[in-house]
Structure formats: structure tokens, C-alpha cells
Write a protein that holds these residues in place. Structure first.
Motif: not given
Lengths: 111, 156, 590
Positions: C400-405, C389-397
Motif C-alpha cells: 500500500t505505501f512502500f516497496s523496495t523497487f 547490476g545486482k540487488t542485495k535484497n528482493t526488489l518488489y512492487k
């Protein structure tokens, strides 16, 4: 006398008379606290833990221990002793259910 | 008998085997207690006859900062001592300050030990201080403590 | 030739000018467009030998995007210290030029824009070109290549070949010595097999047998150190594998082995190398983590250099503590550290260091490496290259608390498992997928390739969830680095909370909500987790739902076609500005 698996290890393996060597006694023992429940039956597992240990060297008591249930399963007891001639090192323990166990090895200094 | 959980805190595990998890909440609701329960203070009083023990750099207590397994925490106590008939370490006591029964082991040594050292492995019911009290042949008592963290871990 | 600011820092480090020099030199300003291969290679060669260093490449054979954290929170006493710097604070500390290659590699600032300008990072074929450049410049016989571990795990090809593909890549790169951490998650037997295939030496002074009935009880499992001769110098290298392997990863992989920091034996080996073996230089090759190694340098005397790893910090400048120089070379193959050393007569007389960015658009690929990587990927190419699929926003890892991926992973798990809460581990490895780009199966493995991938769903009482969170928070935020395990905070789906990181253990978390409602302490919640051992703390495991996390995530992305994860965190930080706090900074909200 029980037939549990136990071991006495001396470090270094080869030693001289008068040398101070490291002695470890290890035994397969559950060290049950009596405060734990069986996950399946939900029954309390009865206490069974070693409560006393004695190291004898040629009939002379080197070290004695009072032991409680906080020692880990399959406990290990390590200390030092001064080699003083050929002879026998015995470790004896008793546990909270009255089981008694003894393990001994020969002490043979080289030179 | 009223029972209180031996491993309160994070409720660890008196493990049968080393593969048990460091933390389990299974028995937490049922507070168990054992016949040997003794607080840290009471245990130190019993060992020292109420005299108390003095912190000393002669006592080297080695425990890990973070336990690899709360059910198997290695403890080593070494004491600077000549171990002669007139000057030796009479006993080494290991205490888990927050276990219900804080006493783990009393080791009575003799000059025939040659060196004042004892090592074993203990169960810790959660993050706590591990302490040792050492009795010398001159009637004095020394002590050392260190915190050991018992954690479920899980990062990398 | 002008010297860049980074080079100035290296020179300054030698003269002990480090702190003074930050932000002082205007002469080195260079626009990004001007950066060339020459700038990357530029180095003032020093001394009689060179140590090349990599750490935490996490099996990334191919170039990737990797965004550094935008939030890096620590215990208050560690705020603003190297290892806990990111973004603007990092750029300021190291004097990075905005929009430069260094800023792109080392910080998250303008990441998407700069990613388009500078392209992907790392890749073994590009790394090899740089390594060979140094070997040619210095003479191969004067160069050692050291690997701080976390090398065999982190991608699909590593998982499918149980580490073998990566060992082949290490042999190709010419690794001389390594230590480990995630390596051990292949299990003891596999580790031994892979070491057989590996040309490098695998050393560790901090792994001993702990099964009282085994012959190896209290004996070393690996050689504690190795002595290598380079440039006429005798170099003692002591290995330090990850001290918390058996708590951070499932214990069954290393049953019978005990880890730990073991500073006493480390001191013993340092003394042995100096006293008995008369080495000219003592190096510790470490996977302790950057902050633990700083503590270690205070505890152990006589170490000249610590080549650190585990915490993934890019550190353009060495840290010097009580005479010990500590370096760390980022992660994911983004960098190679070059350390030139002048050592003779049992003493180090000088050194020069540079953290070299492996910019794949600037450093040409070695054709042999391209071929090798193709061969290693060939059996799995169809699966890995599948576009999910595709991602609308950048997925990162990282963060400290939260990441999109991680949020995407939690979304996928919650969707399939119908749980109240999803726990995804705060590993520091993973990948970055730019906004608008395709997500491939390879990307999913880059986030989830562990040997214990199953998602478990079970019951956990509210009060235990709260205790667990406190326990995890103390592993991350303990004021004493020796009580930290490394890794970021676990990522929670379905949960919001507030945290005061400076509070004492057990009192950091507040306003804990599940599904928007305040947590009820005696309520039973359905929890899903993977990559840890949380399931052992739970009850009534739903066995029929167990499935590898990478399959769960794959199916979710395929189903959604386009994923849209917002970068809005679920944690409110009570005692700092969010982002990258600097010393003395205070409260604001996330």
C-alpha cells in the motif's frame, strides 16, 4: 450579432410531429470568470461569460436560462421540446460583455 | 476590489481548454472573489423565497462520483413530471455548493418542453456537493445533491 | 482422488457453502512436492461452455517473479473483505496450505524460498498450453477467452513496439473479446490501429464522445457489447473499460472521450440483451476493479457474471453479490481463470470456477509461443538483456505505501535530480527481482514502461505537498469504492509521515517530515515526479533536467553495481496493525 461557432443538434435526427425530441445547443465561448490570472502576464483575465439563453420555437419561448460563470468553457445546453409543426427553432444568448448571438435551425417533422 | 480565489480548496483551474490540469495551486495565495459570489444557503433561499426545498426521489441528479476534469463536469437533472399546463416543472437550478458563486444556471421550463430534463457541464473548484433545486408549478420545491470528487488522480 | 482444499472451495461455492468450508477440510492436505500438472489441470467440468479469463497481464510475454503485497490497507469498512486481503489474512480466508503452490502464487509468505522451489510464473507460451488443454477438453467451439485489459502496456517490448508485440501475442493466445485501460496511453489513434491488428473484439459501454462539436458527441466510441454463441448458448458480453482512465492517466491520450462507471447505460444493455436478444447468460467483462465491481453488482440487476480486472487481486473463490458472480484473475499472466457455465433457456443453472496458476515449471511451454516471444524480443534483445547490476535484497512492487523497487527508483531520482522529495506512482504493475540476482534493463522497463516516462523537477510549497498527499490518500482510502481510483499510495522519497486511514478526507496525514525535518507549510521544496501530472501543480519547472525515468534508474544501478534497498517503510500507520489487517484489528506501528 456575433459569428461564434455554434450548433443546434436534435435527437433523433428524424422525428414526427408531436414527438418529444432532445435539443442541444453548444457554442465556442470562453466562459471567463474574471477571477483567473494569465499564467505568464499575471494579469487578471477579464470576465466574459454567457448570462442569458433563450430557446424560441416559431416565436414561442420554450425555455429561458440565467447563466453564471461556473458553466464550462464551450458550454452545452440540453433539454427537450415537443415538436409542433414545421418551423424555426432559434437559440439566442447574450454575455456579460454585451455580445449577442443567435443560431437557428429548421424543424421539419416527417409525417 | 478585494478578490478571493474562485477555486479555493484544491485551487483548480477555470480552464480555457480541457487539457488543463485538474488541480493547480498557482493563484492560491491571492484570494480572488467575484461580483456574483453567493453562498449555497443564500442561493437556495433566493430560489425558494426562504421556503427551502425537500429532498425527493422524483429528482434524478446525475453527476460523476469522480470528475474526469474539474473544469468540465457533466450534470444532468431529470424530474418526474407530466409537463402539462396544470402540472409541470417551472425551473431547474444547478448549484455548485462550494464555488464562490454557487449558482451555475437557472433553467425556466414550459409545458412545451414535453419532458423535464436539463443537462450541461460545469466547473468545480474542488471536491464538493453538486445540488439541484427544482420548482414545481404548484409552488413546491424539490432538491437532490451528490458529492463530486475533483482530484489530481495519478494512480493506475 | 483426493480433492485439494482449493477444489473443495470451488465445489463448496456452488452449493453456497463457501464461508463454512474455510479451514474445515483436512483431507485435502498435499505437500508441495506432490503437486503435479494433473493437479493444476484438475477441474470438474460443468455445463455447456467455458469462459477462460485473464486480466492485467501488463504485457508480460515471458514468465516472471511476482510477489503479492505484504501490506494491503483499506478504509475500515472494507478491511477483511476480498480485494483487501493479503498474506496470512488471505491464506486464512481461502484456506491455503502453507508453502503450497497456491500460497506461493497468492501471498508474499516465504516468497524467496518458494520462488526457488516453484520458479517463475506466467508467460504466454505456458498460458497457451493451458488454454489449449481446456479447448481440447471442452471442444474449442465451446470455449471463449476473455481479456479484462491492461494487456498492451507494462514491458519494454510493449513500449518499443507501441503495443504491437502484445497484440500479436493476444492473437496467438486466441483472445476473443477485450476491454482496456493502459491500452489508451498509446493514444486514440494508436488504439484504433492496434484494434485493426487485433483478432479479438474491443468493446466498451462506458466510453462516449464528449467533444460537443464532434460527430461522436455523446455517442459510443466502441460497440457496447457482443453476443457470442458457445455450446448452444447465447452469451451476451458487455464491455466496461477503466472508468477513471482520464484522471489516472494523462488526459491528452483520450481527449474527446469520456469514461465513467455509467451504471444506467449498463443496466440498459443488460435489459436489451435479455429482452431483445434473449441471451442465456449476461457477462460483464470489466476493468473497474474488484471492489467497484462488487458495488456495481449491487446497483445493476440481471448480470450473471462479472469478469473483473484492474486491482490485480488473485481471488481463488468467486464472490456472489445479489446473484451476480464476480471473479478476478490476478495479474502479470500469473493465472488464467476457468469458468464453466451451464446456461440455457435464458438462465444460468450452475457454474464451476477455478483460478489456475500458470506455474511455468509445471506447465510446459508451447514451442510455437517460445518462438514467437523470441521473435518479438529479438530486435531489442541486446538492450533488454543488459545486466545493470545486482540487488542485495528482493526488489518488489506491490504494497500500500512502500516497496523496495519503488524506493530504488526514488533513490535514483533523488540522486540525479538533487530534489527534496521524489514521487513515484503507486501503480500496481511491475516486477520482482529476487535477492542476489541480476537486475536487467528488461526489469527496469517492467517497472517504468510508460508512454509518458519523463521525470519532472519543479517547486511546490509545503502546504500544497500536504494537500496533494491528502488528495492521493483519499483516492486510495475513501470508504466508498466508487470514489476510489484503484492503485496504491504514491511512493515518496525523502519524506516520512503518519497516516490514520480511517479519518475523513483531508485529515489522514500527520507528522509529515521532509529530510527528517517537519514540513514547513510556506517553504518551497524541490519535487521530482513521473508517471502522473503532479508537475502541472508545480512552479518553475527545471526543463534541462527532464529525462525518462527508465534511463535515470538504469544509470543509477549501473553506477552502484550492487543496490541495497532495505525493506523499511517510511510510513507509520496509526489506526491498524501494519501488514494485512483483519476485521477488528487495531493499531500498531509499521
Amino acid at each position: 450579432m456575433s459569428s461564434r461557432k455554434s450548433l443546434i443538434k436534435i435527437k433523433p435526427k428524424s422525428y414526427k410531429d408531436g414527438e418529444i425530441v432532445k435539443v442541444s445547443f453548444m457554442v465556442m465561448h470562453p466562459m471567463e470568470t474574471g477571477m483567473r490570472k494569465d499564467k505568464k502576464t499575471k494579469e487578471v483575465i477579464p470576465a466574459k461569460y454567457i448570462n442569458s439563453v433563450k430557446f424560441d420555437y416559431n416565436g414561442k419561448v420554450i425555455t429561458t436560462m440565467n447563466v453564471w460563470e461556473s458553466l464550462s468553457t464551450n458550454p452545452v445546453f440540453t433539454t427537450y421540446m415537443k415538436v409542433n409543426g414545421e418551423g424555426k427553432l432559434s437559440v439566442t444568448f447574450s454575455d456579460s460583455t454585451g455580445e449577442v448571438h443567435e443560431k437557428s435551425i429548421k424543424i421539419k417533422p416527417k409525417g | 476590489m478585494q478578490r478571493r480565489d474562485f477555486f479555493k480548496q484544491l485551487g483548480a483551474v477555470a480552464a480555457v481548454a480541457a487539457i488543463s490540469p485538474a488541480i493547480s495551486f498557482a493563484d492560491e495565495a491571492k484570494k480572488l472573489s467575484g461580483p456574483n459570489d453567493l453562498s449555497y444557503k443564500a442561493a437556495v433561499d433566493a430560489i425558494t423565497g426562504g421556503k427551502g426545498a425537500e429532498e425527493s426521489s422524483k429528482v434524478n441528479l446525475k453527476v460523476p462520483e469522480i470528475a474526469e476534469n474539474g473544469a468540465v463536469v457533466p450534470v444532468t437533472v431529470e424530474v418526474e413530471s407530466p409537463m402539462t399546463d396544470s402540472d409541470y416543472v417551472k425551473s431547474i437550478h444547478i448549484l455548485a455548493t462550494k464555488n464562490a458563486n454557487t449558482r451555475c444556471i437557472d433553467v425556466h421550463l414550459t409545458p412545451s418542453n414535453g419532458k423535464a430534463m436539463f443537462a450541461t457541464r460545469i466547473k468545480l473548484g474542488g471536491t464538493q456537493d453538486v445540488a439541484t433545486v427544482v420548482a414545481l408549478s404548484d409552488g413546491t420545491f424539490l432538491t437532490a445533491t451528490q458529492n463530486v470528487k475533483v482530484t489530481i488522480g495519478g494512480c493506475g | 482422488m483426493e480433492i485439494s482444499r482449493r477444489d473443495f472451495m470451488h465445489i463448496a461455492a456452488i452449493f453456497g457453502l463457501g464461508a463454512v468450508s474455510v479451514g474445515c477440510s483436512k483431507s485435502g492436505v498435499r505437500t508441495p512436492a506432490q503437486i503435479s500438472l494433473k493437479d493444476i489441470y484438475d477441474f470438474k467440468a460443468t455445463g455447456n461452455f467455458t469462459l477462460l479469463h485473464m486480466c492485467d497481464i501488463h504485457a508480460h510475454l515471458k514468465p516472471l517473479y511476482w510477489r503479492e503485497p505484504s501490506t494491503l490497507i483499506s478504509a475500515p469498512n472494507l478491511v477483511g473483505t476480498p480485494g483487501f486481503l493479503c498474506g496470512e489474512a488471505f491464506a486464512k480466508h481461502y484456506g491455503l496450505e502453507p508453502s503450497s503452490l497456491d500460497a506461493y502464487f497468492d501471498t508474499h509468505i516465504d516468497f524467496e524460498t518458494l520462488a526457488k522451489k516453484f520458479g517463475k510464473m506466467g508467460g504466454v507460451a505456458h498460458m497457451k498450453t493451458y488454454l489449449d488443454h481446456v479447448r481440447k477438453e471442452r471442444g474449442a467451439e465451446n470455449v471463449l477467452f476473455l481479456d479484462s485489459g491492461d494487456t498492451w502496456q507494462g514491458t519494454g517490448v510493449a513500449l518499443k513496439t507501441r503495443g504491437e508485440a502484445i497484440v500479436k501475442a493476444q492473437n496467438y493466445l486466441g483472445v476473443d473479446v477485450m476491454v482496456g485501460h493502459w491500452e489508451f496511453t498509446y493514444g486514440k489513434e494508436r488504439v484504433k490501429e492496434l484494434i485493426e491488428m487485433l483478432d479479438a473484439k474491443f468493446i466498451s459501454q462506458n466510453i462516449v464522445g464528449n467533444d460537443p462539436f464532434a460527430d461522436e458527441y455523446e455517442e459510443l466510441i466502441f460497440e457496447p457489447y457482443t453476443i457470442e454463441q458457445r455450446g448452444g448458448a447465447k452469451i451476451g458480453i458487455i464491455g466496461q473499460s477503466f472508468p477513471f482512465t482520464s484522471t489516472a492517466n494523462p488526459r491528452e491520450f483520450t481527449e474527446g472521450w469520456s469514461f465513467g462507471i455509467r451504471p444506467e447505460t449498463l443496466q440498459k444493455y443488460v435489459d436489451e440483451l435479455r429482452g431483445e436478444h434473449k441471451v442465456d447468460c449476461v457477462v460483464v467483462l470489466s476493468h473497474d476493479g474488484f471492489s467497484v465491481d462488487q458495488e456495481l453488482a449491487r446497483m445493476v440487476h440481471g448480470i450473471d457474471f462479472i469478469l473483473s480486472g484492474h486491482t490485480h487481486d488473485p481471488s481463488p473463490k468467486p464472490i456472489v453479490i445479489d446473484g451476480t458472480v464476480i471473479v478476478i484473475a490476478g495479474s502479470h499472466g500469473k493465472y488464467v481463470g476457468r469458468l464453466d457455465i451451464d446456461a440455457k433457456d435464458g438462465k444460468v443453472h450452475g457454474y464451476e470456477y477455478k483460478l489456475v496458476p500458470i506455474a511455468s515449471n509445471l506447465i510446459p511451454a508451447d514451442p510455437e509461443g517460445v518462438k514467437l516471444v523470441e521473435e518479438l524480443y529479438a530486435p531489442y534483445a541486446d538492450e533488454m538483456n543488459e545486466v545493470l547490476g545486482k540487488t542485495k535484497n528482493t526488489l518488489y512492487k506491490r504494497d500500500t505505501f512502500f516497496s523496495t523497487f519503488d524506493q530504488l527508483i526514488n533513490d535514483a531520482i533523488m540522486d540525479e535530480m538533487k530534489c527534496d522529495i521524489s514521487f513515484t506512482p503507486g501503480y500496481r504493475w511491475g516486477t520482482t527481482v529476487l535477492a542476489g540476482e541480476d537486475i536487467t534493463m528488461d526489469n527496469v522497463y517492467e517497472m517504468c514502461a510508460v508512454t509518458y516516462p519523463d521525470v519532472y523537477t519543479f517547486e511546490l510549497k509545503g502546504e500544497n505537498i500536504a494537500k496533494l498527499l491528502e488528495d492521493i490518500a483519499d483516492n486510495v482510502f475513501n470508504a466508498n469504492p466508487l470514489y476510489q481510483q484503484g492503485g496504491d499510495m504514491s511512493r515518496l522519497g525523502g519524506v516520512t509521515y503518519s497516516i490514520a486511514v480511517g479519518n475523513k478526507a483531508g485529515e489522514r496525514i500527520s507528522s509529515l517530515k521532509v529530510g527528517g525535518e517537519a514540513i514547513v507549510l510556506d517553504k518551497i521544496y524541490i519535487v521530482s515526479s513521473w508517471g502522473g501530472n503532479l508537475q502541472n501543480a508545480g512552479q518553475n519547472l527545471q526543463k534541462d533536467k527532464i529525462r525518462p525515468v527508465y534511463d535515470v534508474v538504469r544509470d543509477y544501478i549501473k553506477d552502484k553495481k550492487v543496490v541495497d534497498v532495505s525493506n523499511e517503510g517510511n510510513v507509520v500507520l496509526l489506526d491498524y496493525d501494519c501488514g494485512c489487517p483483519t476485521k477488528g484489528s487495531q493499531k500498531n506501528n509499521l
